[in-house]
Scaffold this motif. Structure first.
Motif, PDB file in Angstrom:
ATOM      1  N   UNK A  14      -2.764   6.701  -1.678  1.00 42.06           N
ATOM      2  CA  UNK A  14      -2.559   5.612  -0.731  1.00 42.06           C
ATOM      3  C   UNK A  14      -2.811   4.231  -1.325  1.00 42.06           C
ATOM      4  N   UNK A  15      -3.099   4.185  -2.623  1.00 45.95           N
ATOM      5  CA  UNK A  15      -3.261   2.899  -3.280  1.00 45.95           C
ATOM      6  C   UNK A  15      -1.929   2.375  -3.794  1.00 45.95           C
ATOM      7  N   UNK A  16      -2.001   1.448  -4.737  1.00 49.44           N
ATOM      8  CA  UNK A  16      -0.817   0.820  -5.330  1.00 49.44           C
ATOM      9  C   UNK A  16      -0.532   1.484  -6.671  1.00 49.44           C
TER      10      UNK A  16
ATOM     11  N   UNK B  49      -3.123   2.339  -9.577  1.00 46.26           N
ATOM     12  CA  UNK B  49      -2.817   3.379 -10.547  1.00 46.26           C
ATOM     13  C   UNK B  49      -1.703   2.880 -11.456  1.00 46.26           C
ATOM     14  N   UNK B  50      -1.947   2.896 -12.772  1.00 44.57           N
ATOM     15  CA  UNK B  50      -0.994   2.406 -13.763  1.00 44.57           C
ATOM     16  C   UNK B  50      -0.535   3.572 -14.630  1.00 44.57           C
ATOM     17  N   UNK B  51       0.772   3.745 -14.740  1.00 43.68           N
ATOM     18  CA  UNK B  51       1.344   4.858 -15.502  1.00 43.68           C
ATOM     19  C   UNK B  51       2.262   4.300 -16.581  1.00 43.68           C
TER      20      UNK B  51
ATOM     21  N   UNK C  12       0.833  -1.211   0.000  1.00 45.93           N
ATOM     22  CA  UNK C  12       0.000   0.000   0.000  1.00 45.93           C
ATOM     23  C   UNK C  12       0.862   1.253   0.000  1.00 45.93           C
ATOM     24  N   UNK C  13       0.512   2.210  -0.856  1.00 46.10           N
ATOM     25  CA  UNK C  13       1.250   3.466  -0.928  1.00 46.10           C
ATOM     26  C   UNK C  13       2.582   3.388  -1.643  1.00 46.10           C
ATOM     27  N   UNK C  14       2.971   2.204  -2.109  1.00 42.91           N
ATOM     28  CA  UNK C  14       4.275   2.025  -2.746  1.00 42.91           C
ATOM     29  C   UNK C  14       4.181   2.317  -4.246  1.00 42.91           C
TER      30      UNK C  14
END
Length: 343
Positions: A180-182, A151-153, A24-26
């Protein structure tokens, strides 16, 4: 909010087999050469590329069984893919509207996110009226508007010029720190990865070859690709005390090791001489100049010999030494600038 999965995608001439764990948060960055499988992995997480085998779980719930539109993800594409006919506000509001949120509430959410990314004054602008940096921020706001857990970037800064990239990279790091998600990021730029990510995963030929904190990966590369990425000369040999035998050359370092080992040093640590230097430094070898090219403010000299190496020297040094391709020369590196670690 944690991500766990094994992504397997098999094609006629390629196989991706990747195990992922993200806390989480990483923020995790996937790095690798072209064709390594970075974007395939990202698209598999998004549900845009079908997996041959494997599974993905997010917060302990299976993600791989869901269609792409059902997955709780936000995605920023390399070219942003903003809807050209919609304003910035409506682009950001599009996701919540698709989730069934009332128009007024979706627009309030979008307005708050545009303010958060510093674009409150551009809410009515169409994508063609935005700069590259502004479009990138709208794309990020649109991805966050659906309140994603993942979240995907995909190369989020690749379309920006160098000056804009510097500014947006700093802003993006701040926004990711507040999420605060992944987050999983794909990039080929080592600086983007070092600044934005908490952890790097290096992929080559569809498999993980190295992972760890950015500083650790930079200090101890384990493949030629990673060494080039972080600007180091890298060799694999056999250590016996403070020396590492690489082919016929013994390279000394300040570390004490035994057995299979890597040894690395930066091109700037390589000193060149027309004649054998007095005092005979411990790491000294005869080399042939294979090429000379401009490298930033310095000149990079390609050396061939018992080991192939890069040496970065000043233009003045090139003139003083009268260096030319094909010339025989002496090269040396101090033991204190030569770092060895287990292979």
């Amino acid at each position: 909010m944690s991500l766990r999965g094994r992504l397997i995608v098999t094609r006629p001439a390629f196989r991706l087999d990747l195990t992922l764990e993200v806390a989480p948060g990483e923020v995790v960055a996937l790095l690798g050469p072209n064709g390594a499988g970075k974007t395939t992995a990202l698209r598999a997480l998004a549900g845009l590329t079908a997996m041959s085998e494997g599974q993905i779980s997010l917060d302990g719930q299976p993600l791989h069984v869901l269609a792409a539109e059902q997955r709780p993800i936000g995605m920023v594409f390399q070219d942003y893919l903003l809807f050209p006919h919609l304003s910035a506000l409506d682009n950001v509001a599009f996701g919540p509207r698709c989730q069934g949120v009332a128009k007024a509430e979706a627009r309030r959410t979008a307005a708050a996110l545009l303010e958060r990314v510093g674009l409150a004054g551009h809410a009515a602008a169409k994508p063609r009226q935005l700069s590259g940096g502004q479009a990138q921020r709208v794309a990020l706001a649109r991805a966050l508007a659906v309140r994603p857990r993942l979240l995907l970037l995909d190369e989020p800064l690749a379309a920006l010029d160098a000056h804009t990239r510097l500014e947006i990279r700093s802003e993006l790091r701040r926004h990711l720190a507040d999420f605060d998600g992944v987050t999983v990021l794909v990039t080929h730029d080592p600086l983007d990865a070092m600044v934005l990510a908490d952890r790097l995963i290096v992929i080559e030929h569809g498999a993980i070859v190295q992972q760890g904190a950015p500083g650790e990966v930079a200090r101890r590369p384990r493949t030629d690709y990673v060494a080039r990425l972080v600007g180091l000369n890298l060799y694999r040999g056999v250590a016996d005390g403070t020396g590492v035998k690489v082919g016929e050359l013994l390279l000394h370092s300040s570390e004490h090791l035994d057995g299979a080992a890597f040894v690395a040093f930066p091109p700037a640590a390589v000193a060149l001489y027309r004649t054998r230097p007095d005092g005979s430094p411990r790491n000294l070898w005869r080399a042939r100049i294979d090429g000379i090219e401009r490298h930033g403010d310095n000149v990079r000299v390609h050396l061939d010999g018992p080991i192939a190496a890069f040496a970065d020297i000043t233009p003045a040094a090139v003139a003083d030494l009268d260096l030319t391709p094909g010339q025989q020369i002496w090269a040396s590196v101090k033991a204190t600038e030569t770092h060895a670690y287990p292979a």
